[in-house]
Design a protein around this motif. Structure first.
Motif: not given
Lengths: 428, 285
Positions: A69-73, A364-377, B113-115, B117-123
């Protein structure tokens, strides 16, 4: 929870409003399309605690995660959260030691070095399958234990040095569940050599672990060792010191691989650092599940007291199975980065995860975090992985260009190993 | 026309918010292969008392999984994901509170921590609003090291660690240090979990035979727990050091700050209705 319901309701309403906005945006699709651009940025070189792969090697072990499964979050993160590079080393301290002895030795009596009266001795039966079948040694009844001080005239049997004992049942209900018996030393016990003897007859080949725990001892053995070890490394470098002393140590080392097998290692001292040398066969992980351990034993004398210590730490043995390319393609919509695409070169089919933090800049030029993106396939061969940056989250953060890609990380979910980490990956 | 429809929907939201935000409660056990955690791990008294604090007390689930295995295994986190997904779907849960004990906190941290890893986790992650982690073994325990040292092929019975399992290996101190640094979020210097992870810390073991408080959840456990304090820091619940319990998330409270009679909660007592722990949690959720 009630407050959460209200928040959930608000969120749902907000989602609908967002839907309205999305539709309006959709009506301007042509404008968006015109505003979409793709740029290419070079990834910065690793520095500091960054982790990198320069040559890839195939892993021969079956992957743990075989999902295709390709999963993004992605999720927003605290703008001020300090992004810290993962530690490459681990530190462990020990005020105890372990010895494995036979039933015959326990019946004859073994010598134990004790450095303080507040010590505890645990005797744990162990299993042995060297004969082909599992032989589990019997538990020791605490009343069968004898502990005497050894002085210059020999063993002093005039006074028992046992204060109290615990039987295996009590130890089990307290969380030590290996049929252990334990004894505490009497207040009269002083530092020195002792004889521990078991009176109940034991089979000669029975196996027991002796654990001497000296809680609060000023003599702590401190180990610094790597948290991971790539298969390309034939040595494991570590430092070893004992607190309140600068005495030179002569450790012995044992490697326990994740399949449970023990191997003696040769040690070399180089510039006050120790190197454990791994034969070629031991540089590869024996299993993707679990971790390897290195165990160090020392025996010395400090302030005329015998000090024995054992310390161990876990580390991950892995194969550098994939690496990213030198650049990333950044997709922009209306001057906001909405996607980063990276090339992955892989040595074997597997499941790989890429993650990163998108960072922006305030007025003001200061940096800040917006989001963390993860993707696995799952990849069968070299390919691309996309990190999606949610446009609404970027807008909601109030942060604008210049944007940065930070905490870029590549993991092999088959080996359960982190392969690469780049604290500062690129300015977008 | 479309805008008109949306406004109508917004109106429906405004008058009936509850129909779109069902809350739920899940109890997640620690190490062990549970088939009836309600009776064998938590006790019905505890679960029934805690869920009275929920908006919808009948929306609850008691998880039964094999947490003798490594946290990421399909029979561990996969089983948890399956049971939570079913609960979320059946009850249309959008506001999920998790109550974990001991190693259950690690399995939940694995999912958070590992969304990918498994398609069920994000939901599941999206449905979670809060985690209350009672005595989580976030930093591992030296007792797991003690049990694992040497060749262990089998072990005697034990209620805390299981049977010399992979979950016990995983809870060794240096192993948890590795996992916290690589695969689990929420500890110092690591990415946050994205959801509140509120920790209740057990700080001591009271085993005086003249003190009736020692008998809550079984006197025999209390006596033995004090024996193993020799392998632990002075601040511990008899199984986990305080610093291990507070290694991830934020400390909600340390036992004596809120319990009846300022009594400490041993590791055994912190999953039972001892010293008002149940009502403290019920009032909070």
């Amino acid at each position: 929870m009630k407050q959460s319901i209200q928040l959930a309701s608000l969120f749902a309403i907000a989602s609908l409003l967002t839907a309205c906005q999305s539709e309006d945006t959709a009506s301007n699709a042509t404008t968006d399309k015109q505003a979409s651009v793709i740029t290419t940025v070079q990834l910065l070189q690793p520095s500091g605690n960054d982790l990198s792969v320069t040559d890839i090697t195939a892993s021969a072990l079956p992957p743990i995660n075989q999902s295709h499964d390709a999963i993004g979050f992605s999720q927003s993160i605290d703008a001020t959260l300090n992004l810290v590079a993962p530690s490459l080393t681990q530190q462990q301290n020990s005020d105890q030691y372990w010895r494995t002895v036979s039933g015959a030795q326990l019946n004859a009596g073994i010598k134990l070095a004790i450095s303080q009266s507040e010590s505890v001795i645990r005797i744990a039966p162990r299993g042995d399958n060297r004969s082909g079948g599992l032989i589990h040694s019997p538990a020791i009844a605490p009343e069968q234990l004898r502990l005497y001080k050894i002085n210059k005239n020999g063993i002093d049997r005039s006074a028992s040095m046992i204060h109290s004992t615990s039987d295996p049942q009590a130890m089990a209900t307290a969380g030590i569940i290996d049929d252990s018996s334990a004894l505490t030393l009497s207040k009269q016990a002083s530092a020195g050599q002792y004889q521990l003897q078991v009176m109940q007859p034991l089979a000669a080949q029975d196996s027991y672990l002796i654990n001497v725990k000296e809680k609060g001892s000023p003599y702590q053995l401190e180990l610094h060792a790597p948290a991971t070890l790539a298969s390309s490394n034939a040595t494991l470098n570590f430092s070893l010191a004992i607190s309140n002393s600068d005495i030179a140590l002569q450790p012995t080392a044992t490697l326990k691989q994740s399949d449970g097998q023990y191997h003696q290692l040769t040690l070399v001292n180089v510039d006050q650092q120790w190197q454990a040398q791994l034969p070629e066969a031991l540089t590869l992980p024996s299993s993707n599940r679990g971790l390897s351990e290195i165990q160090l034993d020392i025996e010395t004398r400090i302030d005329n007291k015998p000090i024995i210590r054992t310390v161990k730490t876990a580390f991950k043995q892995y194969v550098p199975s994939a690496m990213w390319g030198e650049s990333a393609q950044i997709h922009w919509q209306q001057q906001l980065p909405v996607k980063a695409m990276l090339d992955l070169q892989i040595a074997n089919p597997g499941r790989y995860e890429l993650s990163a933090v998108l960072v922006g800049t305030d007025a003001s030029g200061a940096v800040g975090n917006i989001l963390r993106s993860q993707s696995a396939l799952w990849l069968e061969g070299d390919g691309q992985v996309s990190l999606i940056f949610d446009r609404d989250t970027i807008i909601a953060s109030g942060l604008k260009a210049p944007f940065f890609l930070q905490a870029l990380e590549l993991k092999d979910q088959g080996q359960m190993a982190r392969l690469s980490y780049l604290s500062h990956a690129a300015q977008l | 026309m479309k805008i008109y429809t949306k406004l109508l929907l917004l109106g429906l939201f405004a008058v009936s918010p509850l129909s779109y935000a069902a809350s739920g409660l899940a109890f997640i056990h620690g190490t062990g292969n549970q088939t009836d955690a309600l009776s064998d791990y938590w006790t019905r008294d505890f679960v029934d008392s805690v869920r009275q604090g929920a908006t919808t007390p009948n929306n609850y689930v008691v998880i039964n999984c094999n947490f003798d295995q490594y946290m990421w295994e399909d029979v561990a986190a996969g089983c948890l994901a399956e049971q939570l997904t079913r609960f979320i779907d059946d009850k249309a849960i959008t506001d999920l509170t998790l109550i974990t004990h001991s190693n259950g906190g690690n399995v939940v941290r694995w999912v958070l921590s590992n969304p990918t890893w498994d398609g069920r986790y994000p939901k599941i992650i999206n449905a979670i609003s809060n985690v209350i982690a009672i005595a989580p073994s976030s930093g591992g325990t030296p007792l797991a090291d003690a049990v694992n040292q040497g060749n262990v092929f089998e072990t005697s019975l034990g209620w805390l660690l299981g049977y010399g399992s992979n979950a016990v290996k995983q809870q060794q101190v240096s192993w948890m240090s590795y996992y916290n640094n690589t695969w689990l979020n929420g500890t110092a210097g690591r990415p946050t979990l994205g959801k509140p992870f509120e920790v209740i810390v057990g700080s001591d073991v009271d085993s005086a035979f003249w003190d009736s408080d020692s008998y809550c959840a079984g006197y025999q456990y209390q006596v033995a727990l004090e024996t193993t304090q020799n392998w632990l820091d002075d601040c511990s619940d008899g199984f986990l050091e305080c610093q291990s319990q507070s290694a991830a998330g934020t400390v909600w409270f340390t036992d004596k700050q809120r319990t009846a009679g300022r009594e400490p909660l041993s590791h055994q007592q912190s999953r039972r209705a001892c010293f008002n722990l149940d009502t403290i949690i019920a009032d909070h959720i």
